[in-house]
Design a protein around this motif. Sequence first.
Motif, short mmCIF file in Angstrom:
data_model
loop_
_atom_site.label_atom_id
_atom_site.label_comp_id
_atom_site.label_asym_id
_atom_site.label_seq_id
_atom_site.Cartn_x
_atom_site.Cartn_y
_atom_site.Cartn_z
N THR A 102 0.78 -1.32 -0.05
CA THR A 102 0.09 0.12 -0.08
C THR A 102 0.85 1.19 0.00
OG1 THR A 102 -1.81 -1.23 1.17
CG2 THR A 102 -1.83 1.32 1.04
N VAL A 103 0.48 2.22 -0.89
CA VAL A 103 1.47 3.45 -1.19
C VAL A 103 0.46 4.69 -0.97
CG1 VAL A 103 2.85 4.69 -2.22
CG2 VAL A 103 3.00 1.97 -2.66
N MET A 104 0.96 5.40 -0.13
CA MET A 104 0.02 6.93 -0.12
C MET A 104 0.46 7.78 -1.29
SD MET A 104 -2.12 8.69 1.24
CE MET A 104 -2.62 8.12 2.64
N GLU A 105 -0.37 7.62 -2.14
CA GLU A 105 -0.09 8.83 -3.44
C GLU A 105 -1.30 10.05 -2.96
OE1 GLU A 105 -0.71 6.70 -7.11
OE2 GLU A 105 1.30 5.54 -6.65
N GLU A 106 -2.03 10.48 -3.89
CA GLU A 106 -3.12 11.05 -3.61
C GLU A 106 -3.95 10.56 -2.49
OE1 GLU A 106 -5.00 12.83 -7.04
OE2 GLU A 106 -3.06 13.77 -7.83
N THR A 107 -4.36 9.21 -2.77
CA THR A 107 -5.13 8.52 -1.75
C THR A 107 -4.16 7.08 -1.60
OG1 THR A 107 -6.44 7.30 -3.69
CG2 THR A 107 -7.29 9.39 -2.47
N LEU A 108 -4.73 6.17 -0.78
CA LEU A 108 -3.94 5.13 -0.44
C LEU A 108 -4.25 4.17 -2.00
CD1 LEU A 108 -4.81 3.78 3.00
CD2 LEU A 108 -2.64 4.44 2.25
N VAL A 109 -3.10 3.64 -2.52
CA VAL A 109 -3.30 2.88 -3.55
C VAL A 109 -2.42 1.34 -3.30
CG1 VAL A 109 -2.30 2.93 -5.86
CG2 VAL A 109 -3.05 5.09 -5.05
N ASN A 110 -3.18 0.41 -3.92
CA ASN A 110 -2.75 -0.80 -3.59
C ASN A 110 -1.87 -1.33 -4.97
OD1 ASN A 110 -3.84 -1.35 -1.26
ND2 ASN A 110 -5.83 -2.17 -1.89
N TYR A 111 -0.79 -1.92 -4.59
CA TYR A 111 0.13 -2.55 -5.64
C TYR A 111 0.26 -4.08 -5.29
CZ TYR A 111 1.03 1.85 -7.77
OH TYR A 111 1.40 3.10 -8.36
N TYR A 112 0.63 -4.88 -6.13
CA TYR A 112 0.87 -6.21 -6.16
C TYR A 112 2.31 -6.39 -6.86
CZ TYR A 112 -4.06 -6.85 -4.63
OH TYR A 112 -5.17 -7.01 -3.89
N LEU A 113 3.24 -7.17 -6.18
CA LEU A 113 4.65 -7.13 -6.73
C LEU A 113 4.72 -8.54 -6.90
CD1 LEU A 113 7.29 -5.96 -7.70
CD2 LEU A 113 8.08 -5.87 -5.24
N TYR A 114 4.90 -9.30 -7.88
CA TYR A 114 5.07 -10.70 -8.24
C TYR A 114 6.58 -11.12 -8.50
CZ TYR A 114 -0.19 -10.75 -8.53
OH TYR A 114 -1.40 -10.73 -8.41
N PHE A 115 7.00 -12.01 -8.01
CA PHE A 115 8.48 -12.64 -8.34
C PHE A 115 8.01 -14.13 -8.71
CE2 PHE A 115 9.07 -9.37 -4.96
CZ PHE A 115 10.17 -8.57 -5.59
N GLU A 116 8.29 -14.00 -10.01
CA GLU A 116 8.26 -15.58 -10.56
C GLU A 116 9.67 -16.34 -10.33
OE1 GLU A 116 4.50 -14.81 -13.81
OE2 GLU A 116 6.58 -15.34 -14.36
N LEU A 117 9.60 -17.05 -9.61
CA LEU A 117 10.95 -18.00 -9.37
C LEU A 117 10.94 -19.10 -10.04
CD1 LEU A 117 10.95 -17.00 -5.55
CD2 LEU A 117 11.74 -15.83 -7.30
N PHE A 118 10.67 -19.37 -11.38
CA PHE A 118 10.91 -20.58 -12.00
C PHE A 118 11.12 -20.00 -13.50
CE2 PHE A 118 6.35 -19.16 -12.19
CZ PHE A 118 5.94 -19.02 -13.39
N ALA A 119 11.61 -21.07 -14.43
CA ALA A 119 12.09 -20.69 -15.51
C ALA A 119 13.17 -19.56 -15.75
CB ALA A 119 10.80 -20.89 -16.53
N LYS A 120 12.81 -18.67 -16.61
CA LYS A 120 13.71 -17.57 -16.63
C LYS A 120 13.58 -16.55 -15.74
CE LYS A 120 12.65 -16.57 -20.89
NZ LYS A 120 12.51 -15.70 -22.10
N GLY A 121 12.50 -16.66 -14.99
CA GLY A 121 12.20 -15.68 -13.82
C GLY A 121 11.58 -14.46 -14.41
N ASN A 122 11.13 -13.56 -13.56
CA ASN A 122 10.32 -12.42 -13.95
C ASN A 122 9.88 -11.83 -12.58
OD1 ASN A 122 9.52 -10.50 -15.70
ND2 ASN A 122 8.21 -11.68 -17.02
N ILE A 123 9.81 -10.26 -12.72
CA ILE A 123 9.40 -9.48 -11.63
C ILE A 123 8.48 -8.62 -12.20
CG2 ILE A 123 9.99 -7.75 -10.02
CD1 ILE A 123 12.96 -8.64 -10.39
N ILE A 124 7.14 -8.74 -11.64
CA ILE A 124 5.93 -7.97 -12.20
C ILE A 124 5.38 -7.06 -11.06
CG2 ILE A 124 3.78 -8.34 -13.51
CD1 ILE A 124 5.31 -11.44 -13.60
#
Length: 379
Positions: A102-124
Amino acid sequence: MKQISSVDLSFIIKELKQLDGGKINKIYSQEKKDIILDVYTRGMGKIFLVVDDCKYVYLSTKKEEVEEPSGFCMFLRKRLKNGIIEEISQEGVERILKLKITVMEETLVNYYLYFELFAKGNIILCDGKNNIVGLSERQIWKDRDVRTNSIYVSPKVELSYRDITVNNLVSEVKKNGSLVKALASSLGLGGIYAEEVCLRAGIDKNLSEINEDDATNILNRLDNILDSKIFPKIVYHSGEGDVGKGDILMVTPIELEIFKDNESKSCESISACFEEVLSVSRKEVKEDKKLSKYNEKINQLKNRVEEQELQIEEMGGKIVENQNKGNLLYENYQYVKEIIDGVKIDIKEKGLDDAKKSSKDKFGGKVKIIDPRRVEISL
């Protein structure tokens, strides 16, 4: 060293839960798929969540020296700085670490941070509606396209080791033709834990069919594994095959019977095991990068010197050539002067075209009039 499995991640997350409610101070990166979150928690103070090459994840109390952050890292800093980690979880039974922030911008904003720990891997990084707003790289799979401005969808899972039934297991073993293959692939346990389940159940892992009693036994042993007390170890190879004895095989979050004869080292936490094992390799990566940059600079300088030496050599040849031309002209100065004076008179009296024809007849091709200001003379 073996990459973490789904079961490994489920135990690791129990340690990562210490970050719930923590504040993200800063984000660092060493490589494209390396991310370090600097987090402040009330219980532990400052601590670092390290995602190593999208293969391993652990907590560390030591800050690493990092180089200039990547563009994606700067993007994450802009979006997530001062954000609060509301929840850390595993996406189903996949090797996907999920952070709700949760980040306070103009209002409270939700984010989801995904770490794919398989194959080549990815951060989303996704917004509150799970729409992808940024990622380390686009990846196209058979059943999904991971790209910005699309809804994030994790890999499809038909069955999992967490909700498998006796009848499902009997059917999957028959379909796969192998008990260990059904456990490892169809149910997503991975090879190590599939073999561990078979060993604890006392059932041949290569069976092509099992009955309901076997399935019940296997699922009970699986539940025992998933409920095991965390007892992390660094396990070393036994020296069989091409792998040297003493080389690191893997980090195990619990006691595993299949490694009872292997040399191992206990640690106070899973993170401590990973930190001990990976800190050396991460340091080597940094040193290799520095050496690579140094060698690259040296090669650039060598190429520049070679180019300059070639230019000097070419210039030296031209100097000698021009000196020879000058000497030849000096030796034939009177002859050349008479030709030039004669050409000037012909051009003036006959015109350019007739002068060209006259010079060809008179000098046999040794004199070529290009224009009134340019005459070529072969000596």
